[in-house]
Scaffold this motif. Structure first.
Motif, PDB file in Angstrom:
ATOM      1  N   ALA A  94       0.834  -1.203   0.000  1.00  0.00           N
ATOM      2  CA  ALA A  94       0.000   0.000   0.000  1.00  0.00           C
ATOM      3  C   ALA A  94       0.868   1.250   0.000  1.00  0.00           C
ATOM      4  CB  ALA A  94      -0.926  -0.009   1.217  1.00  0.00           C
ATOM      5  N   CYS A  95       1.921   1.255   0.800  1.00  0.00           N
ATOM      6  CA  CYS A  95       2.808   2.416   0.862  1.00  0.00           C
ATOM      7  C   CYS A  95       3.517   2.655  -0.462  1.00  0.00           C
ATOM      8  CB  CYS A  95       3.825   2.243   1.987  1.00  0.00           C
ATOM      9  SG  CYS A  95       3.128   2.352   3.646  1.00  0.00           S
ATOM     10  N   LEU A  96       4.039   1.594  -1.070  1.00  0.00           N
ATOM     11  CA  LEU A  96       4.722   1.749  -2.348  1.00  0.00           C
ATOM     12  C   LEU A  96       3.759   2.195  -3.442  1.00  0.00           C
ATOM     13  CD1 LEU A  96       7.104   1.645  -4.203  1.00  0.00           C
ATOM     14  CD2 LEU A  96       6.945  -0.868  -4.245  1.00  0.00           C
ATOM     15  N   ASP A  97       2.543   1.682  -3.415  1.00  0.00           N
ATOM     16  CA  ASP A  97       1.567   2.119  -4.409  1.00  0.00           C
ATOM     17  C   ASP A  97       1.244   3.598  -4.247  1.00  0.00           C
ATOM     18  OD1 ASP A  97      -0.043   1.099  -6.649  1.00  0.00           O
ATOM     19  OD2 ASP A  97      -1.759   1.732  -5.427  1.00  0.00           O
ATOM     20  N   ARG A  98       1.183   4.064  -3.011  1.00  0.00           N
ATOM     21  CA  ARG A  98       0.952   5.490  -2.773  1.00  0.00           C
ATOM     22  C   ARG A  98       2.150   6.323  -3.223  1.00  0.00           C
ATOM     23  NH1 ARG A  98      -3.183   6.732   0.985  1.00  0.00           N
ATOM     24  NH2 ARG A  98      -2.573   8.915   0.700  1.00  0.00           N
ATOM     25  N   ILE A  99       3.345   5.877  -2.880  1.00  0.00           N
ATOM     26  CA  ILE A  99       4.547   6.614  -3.273  1.00  0.00           C
ATOM     27  C   ILE A  99       4.641   6.747  -4.789  1.00  0.00           C
ATOM     28  CG2 ILE A  99       7.079   6.478  -3.356  1.00  0.00           C
ATOM     29  CD1 ILE A  99       6.910   5.194  -0.540  1.00  0.00           C
ATOM     30  N   SER A 100       4.273   5.696  -5.515  1.00  0.00           N
ATOM     31  CA  SER A 100       4.396   5.689  -6.970  1.00  0.00           C
ATOM     32  C   SER A 100       3.193   6.298  -7.674  1.00  0.00           C
ATOM     33  CB  SER A 100       4.589   4.248  -7.468  1.00  0.00           C
ATOM     34  OG  SER A 100       3.412   3.481  -7.247  1.00  0.00           O
ATOM     35  N   GLY A 101       2.170   6.677  -6.941  1.00  0.00           N
ATOM     36  CA  GLY A 101       0.983   7.225  -7.581  1.00  0.00           C
ATOM     37  C   GLY A 101       0.148   6.181  -8.292  1.00  0.00           C
ATOM     38  N   GLY A 102       0.104   4.973  -7.732  1.00  0.00           N
ATOM     39  CA  GLY A 102      -0.739   3.929  -8.301  1.00  0.00           C
ATOM     40  C   GLY A 102      -0.136   3.212  -9.489  1.00  0.00           C
ATOM     41  N   ARG A 103       1.190   3.056  -9.496  1.00  0.00           N
ATOM     42  CA  ARG A 103       1.849   2.405 -10.644  1.00  0.00           C
ATOM     43  C   ARG A 103       2.348   0.996 -10.343  1.00  0.00           C
ATOM     44  NH1 ARG A 103       6.638   5.643 -12.111  1.00  0.00           N
ATOM     45  NH2 ARG A 103       6.472   6.788 -10.148  1.00  0.00           N
ATOM     46  N   LEU A 104       2.011   0.450  -9.197  1.00  0.00           N
ATOM     47  CA  LEU A 104       2.574  -0.829  -8.766  1.00  0.00           C
ATOM     48  C   LEU A 104       1.798  -2.031  -9.310  1.00  0.00           C
ATOM     49  CD1 LEU A 104       4.622  -2.367  -6.982  1.00  0.00           C
ATOM     50  CD2 LEU A 104       3.004  -2.111  -5.082  1.00  0.00           C
ATOM     51  N   ILE A 105       2.547  -3.056  -9.732  1.00  0.00           N
ATOM     52  CA  ILE A 105       2.018  -4.380 -10.060  1.00  0.00           C
ATOM     53  C   ILE A 105       2.733  -5.374  -9.154  1.00  0.00           C
ATOM     54  CG2 ILE A 105       1.816  -6.190 -11.812  1.00  0.00           C
ATOM     55  CD1 ILE A 105       2.057  -3.963 -13.930  1.00  0.00           C
ATOM     56  N   THR A 106       1.971  -6.256  -8.506  1.00  0.00           N
ATOM     57  CA  THR A 106       2.584  -7.236  -7.613  1.00  0.00           C
ATOM     58  C   THR A 106       2.632  -8.597  -8.292  1.00  0.00           C
ATOM     59  OG1 THR A 106       1.664  -6.039  -5.722  1.00  0.00           O
ATOM     60  CG2 THR A 106       2.531  -8.239  -5.313  1.00  0.00           C
ATOM     61  N   GLY A 107       3.817  -8.971  -8.773  1.00  0.00           N
ATOM     62  CA  GLY A 107       4.023 -10.305  -9.314  1.00  0.00           C
ATOM     63  C   GLY A 107       4.443 -11.235  -8.191  1.00  0.00           C
ATOM     64  N   LEU A 108       3.861 -12.439  -8.171  1.00  0.00           N
ATOM     65  CA  LEU A 108       4.089 -13.355  -7.051  1.00  0.00           C
ATOM     66  C   LEU A 108       4.408 -14.756  -7.542  1.00  0.00           C
ATOM     67  CD1 LEU A 108       1.022 -11.738  -5.994  1.00  0.00           C
ATOM     68  CD2 LEU A 108       2.558 -12.065  -4.071  1.00  0.00           C
ATOM     69  N   GLY A 109       5.273 -15.439  -6.779  1.00  0.00           N
ATOM     70  CA  GLY A 109       5.608 -16.820  -7.067  1.00  0.00           C
ATOM     71  C   GLY A 109       5.951 -17.539  -5.775  1.00  0.00           C
ATOM     72  N   SER A 110       5.992 -18.849  -5.821  1.00  0.00           N
ATOM     73  CA  SER A 110       6.252 -19.629  -4.606  1.00  0.00           C
ATOM     74  C   SER A 110       7.700 -20.074  -4.494  1.00  0.00           C
ATOM     75  CB  SER A 110       5.341 -20.854  -4.560  1.00  0.00           C
ATOM     76  OG  SER A 110       5.585 -21.695  -5.665  1.00  0.00           O
ATOM     77  N   GLY A 111       8.511 -19.826  -5.526  1.00  0.00           N
ATOM     78  CA  GLY A 111       9.915 -20.232  -5.480  1.00  0.00           C
ATOM     79  C   GLY A 111      10.125 -21.641  -5.990  1.00  0.00           C
ATOM     80  N   PHE A 112      11.220 -21.847  -6.726  1.00  0.00           N
ATOM     81  CA  PHE A 112      11.556 -23.177  -7.228  1.00  0.00           C
ATOM     82  C   PHE A 112      11.993 -24.085  -6.080  1.00  0.00           C
ATOM     83  CE2 PHE A 112      12.399 -20.479 -10.979  1.00  0.00           C
ATOM     84  CZ  PHE A 112      11.525 -21.093 -11.866  1.00  0.00           C
ATOM     85  N   SER A 113      11.647 -25.335  -6.193  1.00  0.00           N
ATOM     86  CA  SER A 113      12.025 -26.291  -5.153  1.00  0.00           C
ATOM     87  C   SER A 113      13.487 -26.687  -5.328  1.00  0.00           C
ATOM     88  CB  SER A 113      11.137 -27.541  -5.230  1.00  0.00           C
ATOM     89  OG  SER A 113      11.470 -28.432  -4.195  1.00  0.00           O
ATOM     90  N   SER A 114      14.334 -26.124  -4.477  1.00  0.00           N
ATOM     91  CA  SER A 114      15.760 -26.425  -4.486  1.00  0.00           C
ATOM     92  C   SER A 114      16.246 -26.343  -3.044  1.00  0.00           C
ATOM     93  CB  SER A 114      16.531 -25.439  -5.356  1.00  0.00           C
ATOM     94  OG  SER A 114      16.544 -24.155  -4.754  1.00  0.00           O
TER      95      SER A 114
END
Length: 329
Positions: A94-114
């Protein structure tokens, strides 16, 4: 943001490993580097996460630095791992989205199993086998807190519980930053189409991407969602050079230094290509034809130093971007 079928956006990944290789030099120039990326005509700036397994800059801090020196480009995580407690993540985003003026995209992953990734999760106190379920609940909590706009939220899940938690500030974007999934598993493809905002895999081929994107689209349609509600994106590594041979040498050097694995092995899990601008544009064109409308490019270099990255940024902008801009009309 909503996209028409003819939109094409092209982003680049910040070189987070430089913070390890170059000690204190690289991070001081993140704001300037973000400004350069915007000036060169890219549409988005991305940062990945791996605090221990492949140590680098914290992606949210790196994107905050870029946010303060840019105005147009979107800012995205490629990708965040489910390491943070839900309320902490909701607040950071929320803070980063406010700082950027609503330009944030949150890409998410669970990480490779290693072994390295499993050790990373263990160090954060997150059971590796629970990571997907924890990520799902975390995102449910984030969306609930953002939608409540400072009113109390309670949540009773398998991994997390909240009682009357009120969070401020809320994101600049009314529904919060879009949530893009990197997973290609059948269940996650279905869930992406049903409830998330985008799909951003590292598909090894355009044909593989097309198959997954079709499944996302089928799930989206079955859920009664509009086409504009789910963005087709893809994360790919490309090296533009004067010949395919020279580009291939760059790729070998980069992935050997970055992952300590050979290039054929890396190509079994990630989309990787090198060649002239025309050859790279043709290869990327396959993903565009398959439905990708936001291309996230990692730009491998022969060494992990910032000057090499800047040169790759400029060359890719000058030679490749004009070819891609004409690929979708």
């Amino acid at each position: 943001m909503p996209q028409t079928p003819t939109d094409l956006r092209i982003g680049v990944v910040l070189p987070g490993r430089e913070s390890v290789v170059e000690q204190n030099h690289y991070p001081r120039h993140l704001g300037e580097l973000g400004q350069l990326i915007e000036q060169l005509g890219y549409d988005s700036i991305w940062a990945g996460e791996s605090p221990l397994a492949r140590s680098r800059m914290n992606p949210l801090l790196a994107l905050t630095a870029a946010a303060t020196t840019t105005e147009r480009v979107q800012l995205g995580t490629a990708v965040l791992l489910p390491l943070r407690p839900p309320v902490h993540l909701a607040h950071e985003l929320a803070c980063l989205d406010r700082i950027s003026g609503g330009r944030l995209i949150t890409g998410l992953g669970s990480g490779f199993s290693s072994p390295a990734t499993q050790a990373e999760f263990a160090a954060y106190g997150v059971p590796f086998k629970e990571r997907v379920g924890r990520m799902r609940e975390t995102l449910e909590i984030c969306r609930a807190l953002w939608a409540a706009a400072g009113e109390p939220v309670s949540y009773d899940g398998s991994h997390y519980r909240l009682t009357d938690v009120a969070l401020l500030p809320v994101p600049d974007q009314p529904a919060g930053p879009p949530l893009w999934m990197a997973h290609s598993g059948e269940k996650m493809l279905e869930r992406t189409g049903q409830i998330y905002d985008g799909w951003m895999p590292t598909s090894t081929t355009a044909a593989h991407y097309e198959k997954g994107w079709l499944r996302v689209q089928e799930a989206r349609e079955a859920a009664g969602r509009a086409e504009s509600e789910v963005t087709g994106a893809v994360y790919l590594s490309v090296a533009v050079d004067e010949s395919a041979e020279k580009a291939e040498e760059t790729l070998k050097a980069y992935f050997g230094a970055y992952y300590r694995l050979d290039l054929p092995t890396m190509r079994t899990t990630q989309g990787i290509f090198g060649g002239t601008a025309e050859q790279v544009a043709e290869w990327l064109g396959g993903y565009i034809e398959a439905g990708a409308r936001h291309i996230v490019l990692r730009l491998p270099t022969a060494d992990l130093h910032e000057p090499s990255y800047r040169a790759a940024l400029e060359r890719t902008s000058e030679e490749l971007l004009p070819l891609l801009r004409g690929a979708v009309r």
